[in-house]
Design a protein around this motif. Structure first.
Motif, short mmCIF file in Angstrom:
data_model
loop_
_atom_site.label_atom_id
_atom_site.label_comp_id
_atom_site.label_asym_id
_atom_site.label_seq_id
_atom_site.Cartn_x
_atom_site.Cartn_y
_atom_site.Cartn_z
N ALA A 1 -16.17 18.72 19.97
CA ALA A 1 -16.18 18.88 18.51
C ALA A 1 -15.73 17.60 17.82
CB ALA A 1 -15.30 20.06 18.11
N THR A 2 -14.71 16.96 18.37
CA THR A 2 -14.20 15.73 17.77
C THR A 2 -15.23 14.61 17.89
OG1 THR A 2 -11.97 16.41 18.42
CG2 THR A 2 -12.26 14.14 17.70
N ALA A 3 -15.84 14.49 19.06
CA ALA A 3 -16.88 13.46 19.23
C ALA A 3 -18.03 13.69 18.25
CB ALA A 3 -17.38 13.47 20.67
N ALA A 4 -18.43 14.93 18.06
CA ALA A 4 -19.51 15.24 17.13
C ALA A 4 -19.12 14.87 15.70
CB ALA A 4 -19.87 16.72 17.21
N ASN A 5 -17.87 15.11 15.33
CA ASN A 5 -17.44 14.79 13.97
C ASN A 5 -17.35 13.28 13.76
OD1 ASN A 5 -16.76 16.30 11.54
ND2 ASN A 5 -14.80 15.20 11.62
N ILE A 6 -16.95 12.55 14.78
CA ILE A 6 -16.92 11.09 14.67
C ILE A 6 -18.34 10.56 14.50
CG2 ILE A 6 -16.44 8.96 15.95
CD1 ILE A 6 -14.00 10.42 17.14
N ARG A 7 -19.29 11.09 15.26
CA ARG A 7 -20.68 10.66 15.08
C ARG A 7 -21.16 10.96 13.66
NH1 ARG A 7 -21.28 12.84 20.44
NH2 ARG A 7 -22.12 14.75 19.52
N ALA A 8 -20.76 12.12 13.13
CA ALA A 8 -21.15 12.47 11.75
C ALA A 8 -20.55 11.48 10.76
CB ALA A 8 -20.71 13.89 11.43
N LEU A 9 -19.29 11.12 10.96
CA LEU A 9 -18.65 10.14 10.09
C LEU A 9 -19.36 8.80 10.15
CD1 LEU A 9 -14.95 11.02 10.94
CD2 LEU A 9 -15.93 11.15 8.65
N VAL A 10 -19.72 8.38 11.36
CA VAL A 10 -20.41 7.10 11.53
C VAL A 10 -21.76 7.13 10.83
CG1 VAL A 10 -21.49 5.56 13.22
CG2 VAL A 10 -19.20 6.49 13.66
N ARG A 11 -22.48 8.23 10.98
CA ARG A 11 -23.84 8.30 10.42
C ARG A 11 -23.85 8.37 8.90
NH1 ARG A 11 -25.90 11.19 15.73
NH2 ARG A 11 -27.23 9.47 16.47
N GLU A 12 -22.73 8.78 8.31
CA GLU A 12 -22.68 8.72 6.85
C GLU A 12 -21.99 7.45 6.36
OE1 GLU A 12 -19.60 11.20 4.72
OE2 GLU A 12 -19.77 12.42 6.55
N ARG A 13 -21.81 6.50 7.29
CA ARG A 13 -21.26 5.17 6.98
C ARG A 13 -19.82 5.23 6.48
NH1 ARG A 13 -25.62 4.64 9.34
NH2 ARG A 13 -27.32 3.26 8.65
N TYR A 14 -19.08 6.22 6.95
CA TYR A 14 -17.72 6.38 6.46
C TYR A 14 -16.84 5.17 6.77
CZ TYR A 14 -12.87 7.91 6.28
OH TYR A 14 -11.54 7.97 6.03
N PHE A 15 -16.94 4.64 7.97
CA PHE A 15 -16.02 3.57 8.37
C PHE A 15 -16.37 2.21 7.77
CE2 PHE A 15 -15.57 6.68 11.82
CZ PHE A 15 -14.19 6.81 11.87
N ASP A 16 -17.58 2.06 7.26
CA ASP A 16 -17.99 0.78 6.69
C ASP A 16 -17.09 0.41 5.51
OD1 ASP A 16 -19.96 1.40 8.48
OD2 ASP A 16 -21.63 0.94 7.13
N GLY A 17 -16.50 -0.76 5.57
CA GLY A 17 -15.64 -1.22 4.49
C GLY A 17 -14.20 -0.76 4.59
N LEU A 18 -13.86 0.05 5.60
CA LEU A 18 -12.46 0.40 5.82
C LEU A 18 -11.77 -0.71 6.62
CD1 LEU A 18 -12.66 4.26 6.40
CD2 LEU A 18 -12.13 2.99 4.30
N PHE A 19 -10.62 -0.41 7.20
CA PHE A 19 -9.80 -1.49 7.73
C PHE A 19 -9.09 -1.12 9.03
CE2 PHE A 19 -9.90 -1.74 3.13
CZ PHE A 19 -10.18 -3.07 2.87
N ILE A 20 -8.70 -2.14 9.76
CA ILE A 20 -7.65 -1.98 10.76
C ILE A 20 -6.34 -1.96 9.99
CG2 ILE A 20 -6.44 -3.08 12.67
CD1 ILE A 20 -9.13 -4.15 13.62
N ILE A 21 -5.60 -0.88 10.10
CA ILE A 21 -4.45 -0.66 9.21
C ILE A 21 -3.11 -0.72 9.93
CG2 ILE A 21 -5.81 0.74 7.62
CD1 ILE A 21 -4.62 3.25 8.91
N ARG A 22 -3.13 -0.85 11.25
CA ARG A 22 -1.87 -0.80 11.99
C ARG A 22 -2.01 -1.56 13.31
NH1 ARG A 22 0.29 4.76 14.87
NH2 ARG A 22 2.32 4.02 15.61
N SER A 23 -0.99 -2.32 13.64
CA SER A 23 -0.93 -2.97 14.94
C SER A 23 0.53 -3.00 15.37
CB SER A 23 -1.49 -4.39 14.87
OG SER A 23 -1.37 -5.04 16.13
N GLN A 24 0.87 -2.11 16.28
CA GLN A 24 2.27 -1.96 16.71
C GLN A 24 2.44 -2.58 18.09
OE1 GLN A 24 3.80 2.00 16.44
NE2 GLN A 24 5.86 1.43 17.02
#
Length: 313
Positions: free
Chosen positions: A85-108
């Motif tokens: 279910a999680t993999a399917a939702n990530i693919r859905a997010l990618v296909r609607e271009r959700y991650f485009d223009g977001l950021f790497i927000i953390r590096s610990q």
């Protein structure tokens, strides 16, 4: 005033002790000979070179993500057998271009690099599911072939690999799960178990935080481009988050390989972890030969077992 007194019986005992020590020194065991050099053994590179085409598998384009950064391409492989279910939702997010223009927000340091939306007050909207039920474990019967490591583990009754992913399992409960080894990708969440939907992801860049196993959905692994993530400047705010916008690296785009023309795809293969070649690869790391290695470990832990990847030109 104090004084040390020696009685006749004490003197006799002292003489006897000296004689015993002298005799022991005469009959002392000879020094052990120096350890013999280890004989040469096949290295991991030797095993990879000797492997055949059937020892490798191509990445499934539908479960391969390309994250395009200003510094290059990061390739992730999803593991839908463990988190469908999680993999399917990530693919859905990618296909609607959700991650485009977001950021790497953390590096610990020694822990994780995380990416997603840094704006909690006015987040970027998306159509994919807002809530996905936690997939911390999966059924053993649904997770595919499992090749067990013989070396044992601290965190699980059994560990090994399932189709190229480091995994653990408990036969008594019938459950299996992906482990927090370096390069593994997890789903960030809040306190509630079902609060992670794949819109914020992280990758392990340091020592394996196995205490997180079965507490977070692990959804895949970075196949290529780890150096682009692990080299990110460390965040200066709590838990390694960036507190200044200019510190964040922008994500140019994230795409599914299946959605791109063949000419734009990267051609990577992963060594099949159910192959004899892979067993030889693990043993090459478990029992390294000379001349550089002076003492072979004879053991290997799950997160140190290599999972070879190669690019086909």
């Amino acid at each position: 005033m104090s004084a040390f007194f020696t009685t006749p019986s004490m003197a006799t005992g002292a003489l006897a002790l000296l004689a015993l020590l002298a005799t022991a020194s005469v009959h002392a065991a000879p020094a052990k000979p120096a350890a013999q050099p280890l004989p040469p053994r096949p290295s991991l590179a030797d095993v990879i070179k000797a492997s055949g085409p059937s020892d490798w598998r191509a990445l499934d384009p539908e479960n391969t993500l390309y994250m395009e950064l200003p510094t290059g391409r990061v390739i992730l492989e999803l593991a839908p057998a463990f988190a469908p279910a999680t993999a399917a939702n990530i693919r859905a997010l990618v296909r609607e271009r959700y991650f485009d223009g977001l950021f790497i927000i953390r590096s610990q340091e020694g822990f994780v690099v995380q990416w997603g939306d840094p704006d909690e007050d006015n987040p970027k909207p998306f159509k994919a599911a807002k809530t996905v039920k936690a997939e911390f474990t999966a059924s053993i019967k649904d997770a595919g072939n499992f090749t067990r490591l013989k070396d044992g583990d601290v965190y699980a009754p059994q560990v090994g690999h399932a189709n190229g992913f480091p995994a653990a399992r408990d036969p008594a409960s019938g459950r299996t799960w992906l482990t927090h080894c370096p390069a593994m990708v997890g789903v960030a969440r809040d306190e509630g178990a079902d609060t992670g939907n794949g819109s914020q992801l992280y990758v392990v860049i340091g020592h394996a935080p196995r205490q997180l196993d079965r507490n977070i959905t692990v959804v895949g692994r970075v196949i290529s481009g780890m150096a682009l993530l692990s080299s990110q400047p460390r965040g200066t705010a709590a838990s390694g988050f960036y507190d200044k916008p200019e510190q964040r690296m922008p994500i140019k785009a994230v795409r599914i390989a299946a959605d791109l023309p063949e000419a734009e795809r990267s051609r990577f293969e992963v060594m099949r972890t159910d192959s004899a070649a892979y067993q030889a690869a693990v043993d090459a790391q478990r029992n390294r030969g000379g001349p550089w290695t002076k003492v072979a470990a004879g053991k290997i832990d799950l997160c140190s077992a290599p999972i070879p990847v190669r690019e086909q030109k």
